[in-house]
Design an enzyme around this catalytic site. Structure first.
Site, mmCIF file in Angstrom:
data_model
loop_
_atom_site.group_PDB
_atom_site.id
_atom_site.type_symbol
_atom_site.label_atom_id
_atom_site.label_comp_id
_atom_site.label_asym_id
_atom_site.label_seq_id
_atom_site.Cartn_x
_atom_site.Cartn_y
_atom_site.Cartn_z
ATOM 1 N NE ARG A 122 -4.421 -2.345 2.652
ATOM 2 C CZ ARG A 122 -3.941 -3.459 2.490
ATOM 3 N NH1 ARG A 122 -2.772 -4.281 2.699
ATOM 4 N NH2 ARG A 122 -5.000 -4.392 2.456
ATOM 5 C CG HIS B 80 -3.182 3.808 6.018
ATOM 6 N ND1 HIS B 80 -3.269 3.392 6.844
ATOM 7 C CD2 HIS B 80 -3.267 4.639 5.410
ATOM 8 C CE1 HIS B 80 -3.831 4.911 7.874
ATOM 9 N NE2 HIS B 80 -3.911 5.663 6.606
ATOM 10 N NE ARG C 21 -3.750 -3.822 6.016
ATOM 11 C CZ ARG C 21 -3.192 -2.854 6.371
ATOM 12 N NH1 ARG C 21 -3.216 -1.437 6.767
ATOM 13 N NH2 ARG C 21 -1.857 -3.178 5.528
ATOM 14 C CG ASN D 191 -6.864 7.409 9.778
ATOM 15 O OD1 ASN D 191 -6.646 6.627 9.587
ATOM 16 N ND2 ASN D 191 -6.096 8.813 9.016
ATOM 17 C CG PHE E 63 -4.129 12.260 0.773
ATOM 18 C CD1 PHE E 63 -3.993 11.803 1.848
ATOM 19 C CD2 PHE E 63 -3.569 10.601 -0.330
ATOM 20 C CE1 PHE E 63 -3.604 10.883 2.016
ATOM 21 C CE2 PHE E 63 -2.527 9.519 0.038
ATOM 22 C CZ PHE E 63 -3.283 9.455 1.638
ATOM 23 N NE ARG F 231 -10.400 8.448 2.542
ATOM 24 C CZ ARG F 231 -10.162 8.220 4.210
ATOM 25 N NH1 ARG F 231 -11.495 8.416 5.028
ATOM 26 N NH2 ARG F 231 -10.134 6.482 4.581
ATOM 27 C CE1 TYR G 59 -9.443 6.637 0.731
ATOM 28 C CE2 TYR G 59 -8.491 4.483 1.344
ATOM 29 C CZ TYR G 59 -8.748 5.862 1.834
ATOM 30 O OH TYR G 59 -8.071 6.357 2.938
ATOM 31 N NE ARG H 183 -3.763 -2.783 -1.889
ATOM 32 C CZ ARG H 183 -4.175 -3.731 -0.899
ATOM 33 N NH1 ARG H 183 -2.772 -4.303 -0.532
ATOM 34 N NH2 ARG H 183 -4.822 -3.773 -0.646
HETATM 35 FE FE1 HDD Z 1 -6.789 6.885 2.894
HETATM 36 C C1 HDD Z 1 -5.218 3.648 2.487
HETATM 37 C C2 HDD Z 1 -7.469 6.387 6.534
HETATM 38 C C3 HDD Z 1 -7.401 10.255 3.432
HETATM 39 C C4 HDD Z 1 -5.998 7.070 -0.005
HETATM 40 N N1 HDD Z 1 -5.996 5.219 4.364
HETATM 41 C C5 HDD Z 1 -6.138 3.835 3.727
HETATM 42 C C6 HDD Z 1 -6.114 2.742 5.064
HETATM 43 C C7 HDD Z 1 -6.690 4.209 6.041
HETATM 44 C C8 HDD Z 1 -6.967 5.107 5.735
HETATM 45 C C9 HDD Z 1 -7.280 3.202 7.053
HETATM 46 C C10 HDD Z 1 -5.929 1.711 5.289
HETATM 47 C C11 HDD Z 1 -6.979 0.926 4.416
HETATM 48 C C12 HDD Z 1 -5.976 -0.727 4.335
HETATM 49 O O1 HDD Z 1 -6.441 -1.222 6.079
HETATM 50 O O2 HDD Z 1 -6.181 -1.453 3.630
HETATM 51 N N2 HDD Z 1 -7.313 8.209 4.647
HETATM 52 C C13 HDD Z 1 -7.602 7.465 5.544
HETATM 53 C C14 HDD Z 1 -7.995 8.617 6.779
HETATM 54 C C15 HDD Z 1 -8.472 9.505 5.980
HETATM 55 C C16 HDD Z 1 -7.631 9.071 4.040
HETATM 56 C C17 HDD Z 1 -9.234 8.686 8.234
HETATM 57 C C18 HDD Z 1 -9.120 10.568 5.723
HETATM 58 C C19 HDD Z 1 -10.039 10.703 6.443
HETATM 59 N N3 HDD Z 1 -6.512 8.293 1.821
HETATM 60 C C20 HDD Z 1 -7.504 10.000 2.086
HETATM 61 C C21 HDD Z 1 -6.980 10.832 1.072
HETATM 62 C C22 HDD Z 1 -6.693 10.081 -0.284
HETATM 63 C C23 HDD Z 1 -6.252 8.535 0.957
HETATM 64 C C24 HDD Z 1 -7.557 12.038 0.925
HETATM 65 C C25 HDD Z 1 -6.418 10.455 -1.522
HETATM 66 C C26 HDD Z 1 -6.862 11.305 -1.655
HETATM 67 N N4 HDD Z 1 -5.715 6.208 1.689
HETATM 68 C C27 HDD Z 1 -5.614 6.162 0.542
HETATM 69 C C28 HDD Z 1 -5.340 5.175 -0.855
HETATM 70 C C29 HDD Z 1 -4.563 4.058 0.312
HETATM 71 C C30 HDD Z 1 -4.967 4.339 2.360
HETATM 72 C C31 HDD Z 1 -3.533 5.237 -1.723
HETATM 73 C C32 HDD Z 1 -3.616 3.285 0.009
HETATM 74 C C33 HDD Z 1 -4.319 1.730 0.309
HETATM 75 C C34 HDD Z 1 -4.882 1.597 -0.166
HETATM 76 O O3 HDD Z 1 -5.834 2.657 -0.111
HETATM 77 O O4 HDD Z 1 -6.059 0.524 -0.060
HETATM 78 O O5 HDD Z 1 -5.812 4.712 -1.464
#
Ligand code: HDD
Length: 666
Positions: free
Chosen positions: A46, A49, A86, A122, A135, A332, A336, A343
């Site tokens: 990832r 995270h 997770r 979170n 982001f 978001r 995702y 991935r």
């Molecule tokens: Fe995110 C993963 C939580 C903003 C893009 N995010 C990811 C995970 C968590 C969060 C818990 C792990 C998921 C897992 O266990 O597989 N993220 C947050 C929270 C946010 C947040 C609480 C704001 C309130 N995230 C955020 C933004 C973006 C992302 C604004 C993109 C525009 N986040 C991602 C991602 C991830 C991710 C790149 C990486 C791996 C995945 O998604 O599955 O898409």
């Protein structure tokens, strides 16, 4: 054993060679298939995270929200909804350590009868930024610096603080990030938050805004920073091990689901815009209504198949729950889904067992890499006269977007209601108890001391002084920064002080208690069997686990000749691994321990990490050498009743009054 194509294998340990000492033959398809598959075992981690741990469980609704939503998972109290949760750190790579000072992810996938609902949150109820377009900058700033590839899993470096110093909207989150929230004792001992406002929509089509909170029954608890640093060396898997072991031992962690419900009209009265993810709604403003319980009760059988391949998507909703117009959430919803394709490599990632809904699912989407559900139909479209029997929409039960009125010019603009970046940061600071404020100051000093460019430090001090002049001064003093601090210029004047919200403190919300905690017992040969027995009994009775640390892991012989097995050898079981410690030593045992550096630091660290320490009289010389000074947290183990008093005291948590005696509090 067969090849992947089902052919029985006769020998899996010797490749095909021309003679026993001869070269390997290219013909060996058994070898080639095995190596080929191994070469492709890893998938991209990832992008954020990457490091996580997960578990299966169940969500049970205890208080129906049927008045607010049609979603079965939130209205039918007879449902047992399977879940997969997770937890993660954000910045570090997959092989990084657990006790990074970092936000923790708290992702919940609920396999409801109406499809999967993913609440990807979170352990902090707000976020760094207001708009998803920022982001990638945030992630690039906090991850390893690209020209050197370090530091790993740390925010304490120039590029992170450079970006923060230029991003006033992050100030509220930074206060949380510098608090004890980001060094939790265990995944089981932290809150979770859905962060954004969502909508609940009822059968009449009426919408109510909602925020989701997970609150652990074990209460919140954090470690202290020096402990975190040392745990990372002693056991980099501290949080993963804790989650795995507690579930394996039948100590199933439980969280309550609470909701904050509010209307559009109520939202208009808030001091802030609820669509702005850098803000929270204090519980004193909108109280929490507890509606359900989440219990984790089963470890993954295969970490790759489940923890690694699980694909959370914020877009996964069920009918009766809808998005708000939070711009962070909308970004978001794209990110995702998109990242899972990268991935997991196929648009069919939803067919992996961990991602597949537990309810039937069907549509006219077809084919693609790794298609597992070949549909034996001629017609893969609608409408059709040839075969009108395939899957069809359901205008009644199907998901329908809440028909909110939307109007406005197309514009790249931030709402003026998103402009106050300092009031809630200040409110958070003043909602903390004194030790918690001290820790925020210490964390800021630590982090900014790792920053090499003075301009970044001085700009950050300006932001801190805008949050609170004394906070800026304290951090400046700890950094040895003597130049005048120029406060940041806020986009809007900071509002009059918001009322502190005691719910935002960890310490103000109850002592940790002993359930789920570890008592480290350093025991030597000849130690009192009565004390050891009574201590184990009191620990277990309080719901904690005793862990025996011995000079040799084989164990010790107690004064009555009985044998006690060790859980840890002294050097492999430092006191940072335990919540509270006891030294039960004989005179001779103590003399031997005095020659063991690991024993001296065991006690020294426990004292400096503000732990309650119990000891037998005979262990006194060891405590003296370790620099232990008598205070309310130092307990004598003289009689068989003392262990109960000790365990009760330890359940109150750390001895915060000791802190200014063991380190400079700026
Ligand atoms: Fe995110 C993963 C939580 C903003 C893009 N995010 C990811 C995970 C968590 C969060 C818990 C792990 C998921 C897992 O266990 O597989 N993220 C947050 C929270 C946010 C947040 C609480 C704001 C309130 N995230 C955020 C933004 C973006 C992302 C604004 C993109 C525009 N986040 C991602 C991602 C991830 C991710 C790149 C990486 C791996 C995945 O998604 O599955 O898409």
């Amino acid at each position: 054993m067969t090849t992947n194509h089902g052919m029985p294998i006769s020998d899996d340990h010797n490749s095909l060679k021309s003679g026993a000492r001869g070269p390997v033959l290219l013909e060996d398809f058994v070898l080639r298939e095995k190596i080929f598959h191994f070469d492709h075992e890893r998938i991209p981690e990832r992008v954020v995270h990457a490091r996580g741990a997960a578990a299966h469980g169940v969500f049970e609704l205890t208080d129906s929200l049927a008045d607010f939503t049609t979603a079965q998972v939130l209205s039918d109290t007879s449902l047992q909804t399977p879940v997969f949760v997770r937890f993660s750190t954000v910045a570090g790579n997959r092989g990084s350590f657990d006790l990074a000072r970092d936000v923790r992810g708290f992702s919940v996938k609920m396999y409801t009868p109406e499809g999967n609902w993913d609440l990807v949150g979170n352990n902090i109820p707000l976020f760094f930024i207001q708009d998803a377009i920022k982001f990638p900058d945030l992630a690039h700033a906090v991850k390893e610096e690209p020209d050197r590839g370090f530091p790993q899993a740390q925010s304490a470096h120039d590029t992170f603080w450079d970006w923060i110093a230029c991003t006033p909207e992050a100030m509220h989150m930074v206060m949380w990030q510098m608090s004890d929230r980001t060094i939790p004792r265990s995944y089981r001992m932290m809150q979770g938050f859905g962060v954004h406002s969502f909508r609940l929509v009822n059968a009449e089509g009426v919408s109510t805004f909602v925020k989701f909170h997970w609150t652990p029954l074990l209460n919140m608890q954090s470690v202290v920073w020096d402990e975190a640093i040392k745990i990372n060396g002693a056991d980099p898997d501290y949080h993963r091990r804790d989650l795995y072991t507690s579930i394996a031992d039948g100590e199933h962690p439980v969280w309550e689901l609470g909701v904050q419900l509010f209307t559009e009209e109520e939202a208009a009265e808030f001091d802030f815009d609820h669509l702005d993810s850098t803000k929270l709604i204090p519980e004193e403003v909108v109280p929490l209504r507890v509606v359900g319980r989440l219990t984790l009760n089963r470890n993954p059988a295969n970490v790759f198949a489940e923890t690694e391949q699980v694909a959370f998507c914020t877009q996964n909703l069920v009918p009766g729950i809808d998005f708000s117009d939070d711009p962070l959430l909308h970004g978001r919803n794209f990110s995702y889904l998109d990242t899972q394709l990268k991935r997991l490599g196929s648009p069919n990632f939803h067919q992996l067992p961990i991602n597949a809904p537990r309810c039937p699912f069907a549509n006219m989407q077809r084919d693609g890499h790794m298609q597992m559900h070949p549909q034996a139909t001629r017609v893969a479209y609608t409408p059709s006269l040839i075969d009108p029997s395939g899957p069809r929409e359901d205008p009644v039960a199907g998901f329908r977007t809440f028909p909110a009125v939307v109007q406005g010019l197309k514009t790249r603009e931030r709402s003026a209601t998103f402009s106050d970046h300092y009031s809630q940061a200040r409110q958070f600071f003043f909602s903390q108890t004194e030790p918690e404020q001290d820790h925020i100051v210490a964390a800021l000093i630590f982090e900014l001391s790792k920053v090499e460019l003075p301009l970044i430090r001085s700009t950050m001090l300006g932001h801190l002084a805008t949050i609170d002049a004394a906070l800026g001064q304290r951090v400046a003093e700890g950094l040895g920064h003597t130049a005048p601090i120029v406060p940041a210029t806020p986009a809007v004047e900071p509002r009059t002080d918001l009322k502190p919200s005691p719910k935002l403190s960890i310490l103000a919300n109850g002592p940790p208690g002993m359930v789920g905690r570890l008592v480290g017992m350093l025991v030597t040969d000849g130690a009192s069997s009565v004390i050891v027995g009574a201590l184990i009994e009191a620990t277990v009775a309080a719901g904690a686990s005793p862990k025996i640390v011995c000079p040799r892991v084989g164990g010790v012989t107690l004064d009555d000749g009985s044998h006690l097995c060790g859980d840890f050898q002294l050097a492999g079981g430092p006191s940072v691994l335990f919540d509270t410690v006891a030294v039960i030593a004989s005179e001779a045992g103590t003399t031997a321990l005095l020659g063991e550096a690991a024993a001296v630091s065991w006690v020294h660290d426990a004292f400096h990490h503000l732990k309650v320490i119990a000891s037998t009289d005979e262990a006194e010389p060891l405590l003296a050498v370790a620099g232990v000074a008598a205070d309310a947290g130092i307990v004598a183990l003289a009689g068989a009743e003392d262990p109960v008093a000790y365990v009760t005291l330890a359940g109150q948590g750390r001895i915060w009054a000791r802190e200014p005696t063991v380190r400079t509090v700026y």
